[in-house]
Design an enzyme around this catalytic site. Structure first.
Site, PDB file in Angstrom:
ATOM      1  CB  SER A  47      -0.970  -0.005   1.188  1.00 32.72           C
ATOM      2  OG  SER A  47      -1.893  -1.036   1.012  1.00 32.72           O
ATOM      3  CE  LYS A  55      -8.604  -5.926   4.961  1.00 30.24           C
ATOM      4  NZ  LYS A  55      -8.837  -6.511   3.645  1.00 30.24           N
ATOM      5  CD  GLU A  98     -26.642  -0.332   4.443  1.00 29.60           C
ATOM      6  OE1 GLU A  98     -26.558   0.581   5.273  1.00 29.60           O
ATOM      7  OE2 GLU A  98     -27.319  -1.365   4.613  1.00 29.60           O
ATOM      8  CG  ASN A 100     -10.588  -1.405   2.729  1.00 29.01           C
ATOM      9  OD1 ASN A 100     -11.522  -0.621   2.736  1.00 29.01           O
ATOM     10  ND2 ASN A 100      -9.908  -1.678   1.645  1.00 29.01           N
ATOM     11  CG  ASP A 127     -10.815  -5.213   0.846  1.00 24.65           C
ATOM     12  OD1 ASP A 127      -9.841  -4.638   0.317  1.00 24.65           O
ATOM     13  OD2 ASP A 127     -10.804  -5.608   2.028  1.00 24.65           O
ATOM     14  CB  ALA A 132     -16.268 -19.530   3.674  1.00 22.91           C
ATOM     15  N   GLY A 153     -12.518 -13.767   5.311  1.00 27.33           N
ATOM     16  CA  GLY A 153     -12.765 -12.325   5.187  1.00 27.33           C
ATOM     17  C   GLY A 153     -12.814 -11.850   3.740  1.00 27.33           C
ATOM     18  CG  MET A 196      -9.422 -13.041  -4.525  1.00 30.43           C
ATOM     19  SD  MET A 196     -10.690 -13.028  -3.270  1.00 30.43           S
ATOM     20  CE  MET A 196     -10.460 -11.425  -2.568  1.00 30.43           C
TER      21      MET A 196
END
Ligand code: NDP
Length: 277
Positions: free
Chosen positions: A22, A71, A83, A92, A108, A133, A135, A219
């Site tokens: 980042s 997170k 929301e 995040n 994300d 399943a 985060g 990912m």
């Protein structure tokens, strides 16, 4: 933490944080748009991270990203929560709002969807298989359902996939499926949202669900193909991707929340690929 924080300071908080890309991405954005900002990585304490992050804002920090393992635990310091962050159950991105409130958001899911759209990897009504399943899955299910895709979710621990199916079924078409029942099913897109790669492993899915035209997306991101990417290429998928585009896009959406500019993704991708070679 020093009390004299630059007024244009941004940070990512995590533990551990040494691996984070980042700072490279955001400092590249600042250079690109000539902004007088700095973005640093802060290894927050597992017990006192809420105090440390609050202090960062009290001392002039403008915004922050939050990563593992915080997170899901950062909600108490937020005055306003979007929301999409509430639905994902994870935050995040934090922004100092009206100089005194902390806004919590989650980029994300939208970052992932943006990457799929930029690369033409998704259409409405596509059947998508999500493996995992945790985060990461939790963050991407809502935007994919909202976009109009049909989701099938599987996981080594099936109960967790079932839990997510129940949690998200009010938003669209989502089913859970056991790994042993995947055989012979047809999916447009298969997403590896497990952390298996961290242990140099891969989820054990049947090879016959991978076809030439099946889009396979891990990912996880790194310099080389992951085990999952190698597996998909071995079974002849011609469209295999890693999570670097998602990483850049979630950063771009955070940057947009802070600066109202959506940065150039292609330039950033080029920069980052050269950086992690
Ligand atoms: P979590 O720890 O929350 O969840 C891990 C998931 O992986 C669980 O479903 C777990 O199954 C499964 N898993 C772990 N090891 C194996 C294995 N050997 N075989 C099969 N399943 C396995 O992790 P996250 O959801 O936060 O992260 C998942 C991945 O997504 C990571 O690789 C992470 O780097 C990546 N990621 C990438 C981002 C990006 O911007 N590109 C952003 C966020 C995450 P079980 O429930 O059975 O334990």
């Amino acid at each position: 933490m020093s009390n004299k924080i630059n007024k244009n300071l941004y940070a990512v908080f995590g533990n551990p944080i040494y691996h984070s890309k980042s700072p490279d991405i955001h400092n590249f954005f600042y250079k690109l748009y000539n902004l007088n900002c700095n973005y640093i990585a802060i290894n927050a304490s597992k017990n006192f991270f809420l105090n440390e992050i609050s202090l960062f804002f009290k001392n002039g920090g403008k915004g922050a990203n939050i990563t593992l393992p915080f997170k899901e635990k950062i909600f108490p310091i937020c005055d306003i929560i979007t929301e999409r962050a509430k639905i994902a159950g994870a935050i995040n991105t934090l922004k100092l709002y009206n100089k005194k409130f902390i806004l919590g958001d989650n980029t994300d899911g939208i970052g992932f969807l943006s990457d799929l759209l930029q690369n033409n990897l998704i259409k409405r009504k596509n059947n998508i298989l999500i493996i995992g399943a945790g985060g990461a899955s939790r963050g991407i299910i809502y935007p994919l359902l909202k976009f109009g895709c049909n989701i099938f979710i599987t996981n080594r621990t099936f109960e967790k996939a079932k839990f997510l199916m129940k949690k998200f079924k009010k938003f669209g078409n989502i089913k859970c499926i056991k790994i042993k029942n995947l055989k012979n099913n047809k999916f447009h897109l298969i997403i590896n949202a497990t952390s298996a790669e961290i242990k140099n492993d891969l989820p054990l899915i049947p090879s016959n669900i991978i076809k030439k035209k099946t889009i396979c997306y891990d990912m996880f991101y790194g310099n080389e193909d992951t085990n999952f990417m190698k597996f998909c290429k071995k079974y002849k998928s011609e469209k295999v991707y890693n999570g670097i585009g998602m990483l850049i896009n979630q950063a771009a959406h955070s940057f947009f929340i802070w600066n109202k500019i959506f940065p150039d993704i292609k330039k950033t991708l080029f920069f980052l690929k050269n950086k992690i070679k």
